[in-house]
Design a protein around this motif. Structure first.
Motif, mmCIF file in Angstrom:
data_model
loop_
_atom_site.group_PDB
_atom_site.id
_atom_site.type_symbol
_atom_site.label_atom_id
_atom_site.label_comp_id
_atom_site.label_asym_id
_atom_site.label_seq_id
_atom_site.Cartn_x
_atom_site.Cartn_y
_atom_site.Cartn_z
ATOM 1 N N GLN A 144 0.830 -1.209 0.000
ATOM 2 C CA GLN A 144 0.000 0.000 0.000
ATOM 3 C C GLN A 144 0.860 1.253 0.000
ATOM 4 O O GLN A 144 0.563 2.222 -0.707
ATOM 5 C CB GLN A 144 -0.920 -0.021 1.219
ATOM 6 N N GLU A 145 1.935 1.238 0.782
ATOM 7 C CA GLU A 145 2.835 2.397 0.820
ATOM 8 C C GLU A 145 3.473 2.645 -0.535
ATOM 9 O O GLU A 145 3.742 3.786 -0.913
ATOM 10 C CB GLU A 145 3.921 2.188 1.873
ATOM 11 N N ALA A 146 3.688 1.567 -1.283
ATOM 12 C CA ALA A 146 4.285 1.702 -2.618
ATOM 13 C C ALA A 146 3.242 1.986 -3.691
ATOM 14 O O ALA A 146 3.573 2.132 -4.869
ATOM 15 C CB ALA A 146 5.048 0.422 -2.970
ATOM 16 N N GLY A 147 1.973 2.066 -3.282
ATOM 17 C CA GLY A 147 0.901 2.336 -4.232
ATOM 18 C C GLY A 147 0.553 1.159 -5.119
ATOM 19 O O GLY A 147 -0.027 1.341 -6.197
ATOM 20 N N LEU A 148 0.879 -0.058 -4.677
ATOM 21 C CA LEU A 148 0.671 -1.244 -5.497
ATOM 22 C C LEU A 148 -0.556 -2.060 -5.098
ATOM 23 O O LEU A 148 -1.008 -2.909 -5.869
ATOM 24 C CB LEU A 148 1.910 -2.155 -5.410
ATOM 25 N N ILE A 149 -1.069 -1.801 -3.904
ATOM 26 C CA ILE A 149 -2.143 -2.627 -3.355
ATOM 27 C C ILE A 149 -3.303 -1.739 -2.941
ATOM 28 O O ILE A 149 -3.120 -0.584 -2.517
ATOM 29 C CB ILE A 149 -1.619 -3.460 -2.167
ATOM 30 N N THR A 150 -4.493 -2.267 -3.050
ATOM 31 C CA THR A 150 -5.702 -1.520 -2.751
ATOM 32 C C THR A 150 -5.711 -0.973 -1.330
ATOM 33 O O THR A 150 -5.028 -1.498 -0.442
ATOM 34 C CB THR A 150 -6.940 -2.423 -2.950
ATOM 35 N N ASP A 151 -6.500 0.059 -1.117
ATOM 36 C CA ASP A 151 -6.647 0.632 0.215
ATOM 37 C C ASP A 151 -7.431 -0.324 1.113
ATOM 38 O O ASP A 151 -8.139 -1.218 0.640
ATOM 39 C CB ASP A 151 -7.392 1.968 0.138
ATOM 40 N N GLY A 152 -7.313 -0.094 2.393
ATOM 41 C CA GLY A 152 -8.003 -0.924 3.377
ATOM 42 C C GLY A 152 -7.060 -1.288 4.497
ATOM 43 O O GLY A 152 -5.841 -1.231 4.337
ATOM 44 N N GLY A 153 -7.635 -1.634 5.633
ATOM 45 C CA GLY A 153 -6.809 -2.000 6.769
ATOM 46 C C GLY A 153 -6.002 -3.257 6.478
ATOM 47 O O GLY A 153 -6.593 -4.297 6.152
ATOM 48 N N PRO A 154 -4.673 -3.204 6.590
ATOM 49 C CA PRO A 154 -3.858 -4.392 6.301
ATOM 50 C C PRO A 154 -4.237 -5.604 7.149
ATOM 51 O O PRO A 154 -4.231 -6.732 6.650
ATOM 52 C CB PRO A 154 -2.427 -3.921 6.607
ATOM 53 N N GLN A 155 -4.573 -5.367 8.406
ATOM 54 C CA GLN A 155 -4.940 -6.491 9.273
ATOM 55 C C GLN A 155 -6.235 -7.150 8.801
ATOM 56 O O GLN A 155 -6.348 -8.376 8.765
ATOM 57 C CB GLN A 155 -5.089 -6.024 10.722
ATOM 58 N N ALA A 156 -7.220 -6.326 8.459
ATOM 59 C CA ALA A 156 -8.499 -6.889 7.997
ATOM 60 C C ALA A 156 -8.315 -7.638 6.680
ATOM 61 O O ALA A 156 -8.874 -8.729 6.489
ATOM 62 C CB ALA A 156 -9.537 -5.777 7.839
ATOM 63 N N LEU A 157 -7.538 -7.060 5.765
ATOM 64 C CA LEU A 157 -7.278 -7.731 4.497
ATOM 65 C C LEU A 157 -6.565 -9.060 4.730
ATOM 66 O O LEU A 157 -6.917 -10.090 4.137
ATOM 67 C CB LEU A 157 -6.436 -6.829 3.584
ATOM 68 N N ALA A 158 -5.552 -9.035 5.601
ATOM 69 C CA ALA A 158 -4.799 -10.262 5.878
ATOM 70 C C ALA A 158 -5.705 -11.334 6.490
ATOM 71 O O ALA A 158 -5.657 -12.504 6.105
ATOM 72 C CB ALA A 158 -3.631 -9.955 6.815
ATOM 73 N N ARG A 159 -6.550 -10.928 7.428
ATOM 74 C CA ARG A 159 -7.420 -11.904 8.078
ATOM 75 C C ARG A 159 -8.438 -12.486 7.100
ATOM 76 O O ARG A 159 -8.739 -13.684 7.151
ATOM 77 C CB ARG A 159 -8.119 -11.267 9.280
ATOM 78 N N GLY A 160 -8.954 -11.665 6.215
ATOM 79 C CA GLY A 160 -9.887 -12.167 5.215
ATOM 80 C C GLY A 160 -9.229 -13.194 4.304
ATOM 81 O O GLY A 160 -9.821 -14.235 3.989
ATOM 82 N N LEU A 161 -7.992 -12.915 3.908
ATOM 83 C CA LEU A 161 -7.287 -13.846 3.027
ATOM 84 C C LEU A 161 -6.935 -15.145 3.748
ATOM 85 O O LEU A 161 -7.018 -16.229 3.159
ATOM 86 C CB LEU A 161 -6.020 -13.184 2.479
ATOM 87 N N VAL A 162 -6.555 -15.053 5.014
ATOM 88 C CA VAL A 162 -6.249 -16.271 5.777
ATOM 89 C C VAL A 162 -7.500 -17.122 5.954
ATOM 90 O O VAL A 162 -7.460 -18.350 5.834
ATOM 91 C CB VAL A 162 -5.603 -15.916 7.136
ATOM 92 N N LEU A 163 -8.637 -16.473 6.241
ATOM 93 C CA LEU A 163 -9.886 -17.230 6.353
ATOM 94 C C LEU A 163 -10.197 -17.955 5.043
ATOM 95 O O LEU A 163 -10.604 -19.123 5.047
ATOM 96 C CB LEU A 163 -11.038 -16.295 6.724
ATOM 97 N N ALA A 164 -10.018 -17.280 3.937
ATOM 98 C CA ALA A 164 -10.272 -17.911 2.636
ATOM 99 C C ALA A 164 -9.298 -19.065 2.394
ATOM 100 O O ALA A 164 -9.675 -20.107 1.862
ATOM 101 C CB ALA A 164 -10.147 -16.878 1.516
#
Length: 199
Positions: A144-164
């Motif tokens: 996200q800092e490099a402008g390569l990944i969508t906005d959103g809370g990194p923790q929430a995004l990570a948890r969603g991906l781990v659940l999937a």
């Protein structure tokens, strides 16, 4: 996915030998038939030596699973020091899921004692899950800092991906047949991760 924070260069200590003995026991006879006494016998030490390290088998198993899964995460694809693009993170997730799915200790536990996994799916996060979330969230934040990944809370995004990803670790074999092979499912996981993280 590698976290240098968890990747030390120290030599293995005595506890690693005891954990190796416990791993051998579980691979040979399963969790239910593994005792601290048998671990001590295989490790070539007294029962009290093992009891001083762990009060019971669940405590020993927690440390064994943390070492086993943490090692897999630490030996996965490096994303923290490379360009953290959606595709690079997806590569790391797919590689880590595949390593977990193919790990002989994990496979043995799922085959013989699947109830050991349930608390980490239904009740609480384990130390290995916390490690995976830490590494994944850090990679997402860097992207996200490099402008390569969508906005959103990194923790929430990570948890969603781990659940999937849980389903791809534990249930992928139920979806493999003559019509869909494992590589096709891995491609779906890759697409799920990379598309979710894309800007």
């Amino acid at each position: 996915m590698t976290s240098h924070r968890h990747n030390t260069e120290s030599e293995p200590g005595p506890r690693d030998g005891y954990l190796d003995a416990a791993r051998e026991c579980i691979l040979d006879v399963g969790w239910r038939r593994t005792t601290l006494t048998e671990v001590a016998r295989r490790a070539g030490v007294s029962r009290m030596t093992i009891y001083r390290a762990w009060s019971d088998m669940p405590a020993l198993l927690g440390d064994l699973m943390t070492r086993e899964w943490g090692t897999l995460v630490a030996s996965g694809v490096e994303v923290a020091t490379t360009t953290p693009t959606p595709d690079a993170i997806a590569d790391a997730v797919v590689a880590t899921v595949g390593a977990l799915r193919d790990n002989e200790l994990f496979t043995r536990i799922v085959e013989l004692d699947p109830e050991l996994i349930l608390p980490y799916l239904l009740s609480r996060r384990g130390r290995s899950q916390e490690l995976i979330l830490e590494v994944l969230a850090a990679a997402i934040a860097a992207g996200q800092e490099a402008g390569l990944i969508t906005d959103g809370g990194p923790q929430a995004l990570a948890r969603g991906l781990v659940l999937a990803a849980h389903g791809f670790v534990l249930s992928a074999h139920t979806m493999v047949d003559d019509d869909v092979d494992q590589s096709a499912l891995d491609a779906e996981l890759h697409a799920l991760v990379s598309r979710r993280l894309a800007r």
